[in-house]
Each structure stands twice: as C-alpha cells, then as structure tokens.
Design an enzyme around this catalytic site. Structure first.
Site, PDB file in Angstrom:
ATOM      1  N   GLY A 114       7.631  -1.506   5.777  1.00  0.00           N
ATOM      2  CA  GLY A 114       8.697  -1.655   5.984  1.00  0.00           C
ATOM      3  C   GLY A 114       9.605  -0.834   6.702  1.00  0.00           C
ATOM      4  N   GLU A 115      11.277  -1.759   6.169  1.00  0.00           N
ATOM      5  CA  GLU A 115      12.093  -1.417   6.866  1.00  0.00           C
ATOM      6  C   GLU A 115      13.234  -0.763   6.451  1.00  0.00           C
ATOM      7  OE1 GLU A 115      13.207   0.764   9.739  1.00  0.00           O
ATOM      8  OE2 GLU A 115      15.033   0.751   8.943  1.00  0.00           O
ATOM      9  N   GLU A 140       0.628  -1.220  -0.410  1.00  0.00           N
ATOM     10  CA  GLU A 140      -0.225  -0.302  -0.235  1.00  0.00           C
ATOM     11  C   GLU A 140       1.105   1.429  -0.092  1.00  0.00           C
ATOM     12  OE1 GLU A 140      -1.531  -1.200   3.627  1.00  0.00           O
ATOM     13  OE2 GLU A 140      -2.192   0.790   3.766  1.00  0.00           O
ATOM     14  N   CYS A 192       7.823  -3.746  15.733  1.00  0.00           N
ATOM     15  CA  CYS A 192       6.519  -3.193  16.279  1.00  0.00           C
ATOM     16  C   CYS A 192       5.330  -2.767  16.981  1.00  0.00           C
ATOM     17  CB  CYS A 192       7.659  -1.517  15.356  1.00  0.00           C
ATOM     18  SG  CYS A 192       8.615  -1.511  15.230  1.00  0.00           S
ATOM     19  N   ASN A 232      -2.345   4.951  16.151  1.00  0.00           N
ATOM     20  CA  ASN A 232      -3.808   4.529  15.534  1.00  0.00           C
ATOM     21  C   ASN A 232      -4.130   3.877  15.624  1.00  0.00           C
ATOM     22  OD1 ASN A 232      -5.129   5.530  13.209  1.00  0.00           O
ATOM     23  ND2 ASN A 232      -3.216   6.041  12.331  1.00  0.00           N
ATOM     24  N   CYS A 234       1.897  -1.827  14.992  1.00  0.00           N
ATOM     25  CA  CYS A 234       2.481  -1.245  13.774  1.00  0.00           C
ATOM     26  C   CYS A 234       1.658  -2.396  12.581  1.00  0.00           C
ATOM     27  CB  CYS A 234       3.410  -1.065  13.495  1.00  0.00           C
ATOM     28  SG  CYS A 234       3.520  -0.886  11.715  1.00  0.00           S
ATOM     29  N   CYS A 270      -1.108   2.577   8.820  1.00  0.00           N
ATOM     30  CA  CYS A 270       0.382   2.392   8.172  1.00  0.00           C
ATOM     31  C   CYS A 270       0.265   0.512   7.961  1.00  0.00           C
ATOM     32  CB  CYS A 270       1.584   1.766   9.125  1.00  0.00           C
ATOM     33  SG  CYS A 270       2.972   2.774   8.441  1.00  0.00           S
ATOM     34  N   SER A 310      12.529   6.146  13.892  1.00  0.00           N
ATOM     35  CA  SER A 310      11.458   6.129  15.010  1.00  0.00           C
ATOM     36  C   SER A 310      11.958   6.334  17.205  1.00  0.00           C
ATOM     37  CB  SER A 310      10.603   5.029  14.936  1.00  0.00           C
ATOM     38  OG  SER A 310      10.274   5.506  13.192  1.00  0.00           O
ATOM     39  N   LEU A 311      11.395   7.152  17.013  1.00  0.00           N
ATOM     40  CA  LEU A 311      12.192   6.619  18.751  1.00  0.00           C
ATOM     41  C   LEU A 311      10.664   6.555  19.745  1.00  0.00           C
ATOM     42  CD1 LEU A 311      14.638   8.108  20.448  1.00  0.00           C
ATOM     43  CD2 LEU A 311      13.369  10.115  20.857  1.00  0.00           C
ATOM     44  N   HIS A 312       9.836   7.003  19.572  1.00  0.00           N
ATOM     45  CA  HIS A 312       8.799   6.483  20.657  1.00  0.00           C
ATOM     46  C   HIS A 312       9.185   6.336  21.791  1.00  0.00           C
ATOM     47  CE1 HIS A 312       6.948   6.141  16.420  1.00  0.00           C
ATOM     48  NE2 HIS A 312       7.988   4.529  16.712  1.00  0.00           N
ATOM     49  N   SER A 333      12.189   6.987   6.916  1.00  0.00           N
ATOM     50  CA  SER A 333      11.763   6.704   8.038  1.00  0.00           C
ATOM     51  C   SER A 333      12.900   5.687   8.972  1.00  0.00           C
ATOM     52  CB  SER A 333      10.472   6.794   8.411  1.00  0.00           C
ATOM     53  OG  SER A 333      10.124   6.361   9.719  1.00  0.00           O
ATOM     54  N   CYS A 385       7.248  -6.871   6.693  1.00  0.00           N
ATOM     55  CA  CYS A 385       8.151  -5.910   7.504  1.00  0.00           C
ATOM     56  C   CYS A 385       8.097  -7.370   8.793  1.00  0.00           C
ATOM     57  CB  CYS A 385       7.973  -4.608   8.194  1.00  0.00           C
ATOM     58  SG  CYS A 385       9.099  -3.471   8.848  1.00  0.00           S
ATOM     59  N   CYS A 430       3.944   8.576   0.370  1.00  0.00           N
ATOM     60  CA  CYS A 430       4.190   7.815   1.037  1.00  0.00           C
ATOM     61  C   CYS A 430       4.189   6.310   0.720  1.00  0.00           C
ATOM     62  CB  CYS A 430       3.353   7.911   2.975  1.00  0.00           C
ATOM     63  SG  CYS A 430       4.243   6.527   3.438  1.00  0.00           S
TER      64      CYS A 430
HETATM   65  N1  SAH Z   1      10.194   1.134   9.589  1.00  0.00           N
HETATM   66  C1  SAH Z   1      10.478   2.169   9.155  1.00  0.00           C
HETATM   67  C2  SAH Z   1       9.248   3.297   8.662  1.00  0.00           C
HETATM   68  C3  SAH Z   1       7.901   3.118   8.380  1.00  0.00           C
HETATM   69  S1  SAH Z   1       6.880   3.063  10.219  1.00  0.00           S
HETATM   70  C4  SAH Z   1      10.305   3.446  10.744  1.00  0.00           C
HETATM   71  O1  SAH Z   1       9.944   2.117  11.661  1.00  0.00           O
HETATM   72  O2  SAH Z   1      10.739   4.024  10.944  1.00  0.00           O
HETATM   73  C5  SAH Z   1       6.354   4.934  10.037  1.00  0.00           C
HETATM   74  C6  SAH Z   1       6.175   5.486  11.227  1.00  0.00           C
HETATM   75  O3  SAH Z   1       4.795   5.248  11.474  1.00  0.00           O
HETATM   76  C7  SAH Z   1       6.808   5.235  12.668  1.00  0.00           C
HETATM   77  O4  SAH Z   1       7.896   5.593  13.371  1.00  0.00           O
HETATM   78  C8  SAH Z   1       6.491   3.876  13.148  1.00  0.00           C
HETATM   79  O5  SAH Z   1       7.200   3.623  14.331  1.00  0.00           O
HETATM   80  C9  SAH Z   1       4.970   4.600  12.976  1.00  0.00           C
HETATM   81  N2  SAH Z   1       3.285   4.057  12.837  1.00  0.00           N
HETATM   82  C10 SAH Z   1       3.426   2.437  12.629  1.00  0.00           C
HETATM   83  N3  SAH Z   1       2.019   2.020  12.827  1.00  0.00           N
HETATM   84  C11 SAH Z   1       1.648   3.422  13.857  1.00  0.00           C
HETATM   85  C12 SAH Z   1       0.004   3.280  14.941  1.00  0.00           C
HETATM   86  N4  SAH Z   1      -0.500   2.064  14.576  1.00  0.00           N
HETATM   87  N5  SAH Z   1       0.062   4.368  15.339  1.00  0.00           N
HETATM   88  C13 SAH Z   1       1.038   5.391  14.933  1.00  0.00           C
HETATM   89  N6  SAH Z   1       1.995   5.205  14.768  1.00  0.00           N
HETATM   90  C14 SAH Z   1       2.839   4.294  13.663  1.00  0.00           C
END
Ligand code: SAH
Length: 351
Positions: free
Chosen positions: A160-161, A93, A117, A291, A120, A334, A215-217, A192, A113, A106
């Site tokens: 994907g990463e 997608e 995470c 999300n 995700c 995503c 992606s720090l989180h 990203s 992937c 995007c």
């Molecule tokens: N693999 C890469 C790029 C893909 S995800 C990465 O990890 O950065 C793009 C961003 O969306 C990342 O920061 C990921 O952690 C975040 N993301 C994925 N699913 C999400 C969700 N359900 N809610 C909020 N952010 C999300």
C-alpha cells in the site's frame, strides 16, 4: 445502525461514545487501556468491565482484531511473515524483524495498491481498499502479543501507499505513539512513500517527529518514470522540494530508498547522478537489491555492483547502507505472500 470502530477512536472520542451509551467516562479509559495498552484480542478479555457494558459494546461497536491466516518464521534470523485475515475476508501481510536495536514491525496500509510500481508485487492486482487505523494498529498489536516481546519500531513499508490513505495514517500514528496506548516513540516510526507531493507537504506540517522515507529508485525523471508511474504525476524537482520542506520543518533526516535492478538503475553514472541530487539533502540512502518477482523480469544487481554503487555515494559524502536481506528462507518481497495465497485460493476455486 453501523457499529462504531472504537479501536480507531482517540480517548476523547471514545469518552463521548461511552457516555452516549450511558456509561461513566472512566470506563472509556479502561476500555482504551484494554485495546491499546494490553492489546486485548476481544471484549471477553476485558475482565474488569461489567458484563452488561461488554454486551452493550458488542451490540454497538465492532472489535477489530485480525486473524492469523498463516505465519512463516525464518530459521536464519527469526524474521516472521504474517498473513492476516480482515473481517470482510480480505488478507494483508505484515513482517516482524529482530534487530540489535530492537524489534521492528513492518505493516501494510492498504489492501493492494494502485501506484503500479514496476517491480512491486503489492500492486499487481490493484487497490482493493484502504485499511482503517484500527486494522493498521492491530497488525502491531497481534504481532507483539504473538511474539511476546516489546515492539520498539514500526515501519509503514508494507503493501500500500500510506499517503494514499492519509487521514487513517495520521490517526494511526497518533494512536500508536499515544502515551495511554502502546506508546511507541514517534522517532521510531517510519513512513515510506513513493512521492505523493501534496501529501508530503501536508505531512511536514502535522507536528509529528517521525521519519519519512522516499522511494526514489532513480535520480532522473526519465528512469524514474520507467519504474514508478507516479513519476508521471510529480516531477523529481518538486518531490525534492517537498523533501527539503520536510527537513526544514521537522528537523528530521530523510531516508531515500533506492532498489537496485541490474542494468536498469545501477551504473556508476547513475550513482554519480544520485550523489549530485542528494548533495544538500541531509539524508541517508538505503540501497535495496531488487527482490525479483515472478510476474516481472527485474534481476538483482551483482554484489560487486551494489558495493561500487555504495562506495561512489560515500565518496561523494552521501551516507549509504545496503539493506540486509532478512528472512531469506521464507522468501519474498513486499506483497508476495499475499499474492501467492490469493493465487492458490483462486486455483482452489477453479478446481
Ligand atoms: N508505497 C510505499 C511503501 C511500500 S513499498 C513506497 O512506495 O514507499 C516499500 C519499499 O519497498 C519501497 O521503496 C518499494 O519501492 C520497495 N519495493 C517494493 N517491491 C520491491 C522489490 N520487489 N524489490 C525491492 N524493493 C521493492
């Protein structure tokens, strides 16, 4: 013989390929223009190429062009979600978003992937395979053609990463920004990553002027490990060192993504900790209210909590914005469109 993937070739490589087929080198330039500048959907569109050459191409080279399986358009802001079919039957997608500063696409970098995470949807079924540079490019091309407007920004933030598919990613960026192709400015391309340190370091030395988003989180290893399994492999200290190196070598400010989940990483103390972590990083924070996905029980932080979190960062001198939710009515984070498609196909097969 395996048919060559000509849409993944540089102009130089394509010239070699075309010459080997017994054609004049200028045919490579024409072919390249058809693929990358005019974004042709098939050889048939390439009307100034002799029929005999097109036949030779059909025989010796595959033409990667994605098929639109499904398209959803938001009635609120015009955001579009595309589900594309690949030649091997896999689906991916991509998203189209309209901003004041231009149109943005995007893209996905892999089918599925393997980073795992926790919040995700892209990773729920693991990794199927890497995408080729041509499959990454064609997401931008097909969307540009379908919308009929210029695409000015591309973010590699879909499923994907990207750093897990490193060589294809680099080739994709070079082709996308090539002046003989779509010529998207590298400054308008964002990659990203969840923080694969060796690749981050390598990326700093590629001589590219793109934006890197991390992606720090979470602002400490313990919390980060709960959300991102990759944090078990690379310590936050090392990830931050790699960020510093990126800024020093490229002069490009980084973006730090921080998805906020209620009660997980959204407390005032965590905002303070994040501000301390990013004090000398010259970066910008993107706060994303998580999300929720059906398969996991993360909840979005309250609006007020998000605002307080942002204000705390700002007070401490850290630039932060809350990411505006786009295409709310067509829903989903995503990888969710693909996931729901796969689930409905499975149901069909079981019936
Ligand atoms: N693999 C890469 C790029 C893909 S995800 C990465 O990890 O950065 C793009 C961003 O969306 C990342 O920061 C990921 O952690 C975040 N993301 C994925 N699913 C999400 C969700 N359900 N809610 C909020 N952010 C999300």
């Amino acid at each position: 013989m395996k048919r060559a993937d000509i849409k993944s070739m540089t102009l130089e490589e394509l010239t070699g390929f075309v010459t080997e087929l017994g054609e004049k080198p200028f045919r490579a330039k024409q072919l390249y223009q058809w693929m990358h500048e005019k974004q042709a959907g098939s050889y048939d569109e390439m009307t100034n190429l002799p029929k005999a050459f097109r036949e030779k191409l059909t025989e010796n080279a595959k033409y990667v062009s994605l098929k639109t399986v499904r398209m959803l358009e938001s009635g609120i802001d015009g955001t579009r979600k595309y589900l594309f079919g690949l030649s091997d039957g896999n689906v991916i997608e991509s998203v189209f978003m309209r901003y004041r500063h231009g149109n943005s696409v995007c893209i996905s970098s892999q089918v599925g992937c393997r980073m795992g995470c926790r919040f995700c949807a892209s990773t729920l079924d693991g990794l199927t395979r890497n995408l080729t540079p041509s499959e990454m490019l064609d997401q931008v091309y097909r969307i540009g053609r379908s919308v009929g407007e210029r695409i000015s920004n591309v973010v590699v933030m879909g499923s994907g990463e990207p750093f897990d598919n490193y060589d294809s990613l680099i080739r994709f960026i070079r082709l996308l920004s090539d002046e003989n192709g779509l010529h998207i400015s590298q400054r308008n391309i964002t990659v990203s990553t969840c923080g694969l340190v060796p690749q981050m370091r390598r990326f700093s030395g590629e001589g590219l002027a793109v934006t890197l988003a991390l992606s720090l989180h979470a602002a400490d290893d313990e919390t980060r490990k709960k959300l991102l399994p990759v944090a078990n492999r690379y310590k936050l200290d090392d990830v931050m060192d790699a960020c510093r190196e990126f800024y020093e070598k490229t002069g490009r400010r980084m973006t730090f993504e921080y998805s906020l989940a209620a009660g997980v990483n959204d407390s005032p103390a965590e905002a303070q900790k994040l501000a301390r972590l990013l004090r000398d990083m010259h970066g910008h924070v993107n706060l994303i209210p998580v999300n929720p996905i059906r398969e996991r029980d993360f909840r979005q932080s309250e609006r007020q909590t998000v605002d307080r979190f942002r204000e705390c960062l700002e007070r401490n001198g850290i630039n932060a914005t809350v990411r505006r939710e786009m295409g709310r009515d067509i829903g989903g984070a995503c990888g969710q469109l693909r996931k729901s498609y796969l689930t409905s196909e499975e149901r069909k097969n079981e019936a």
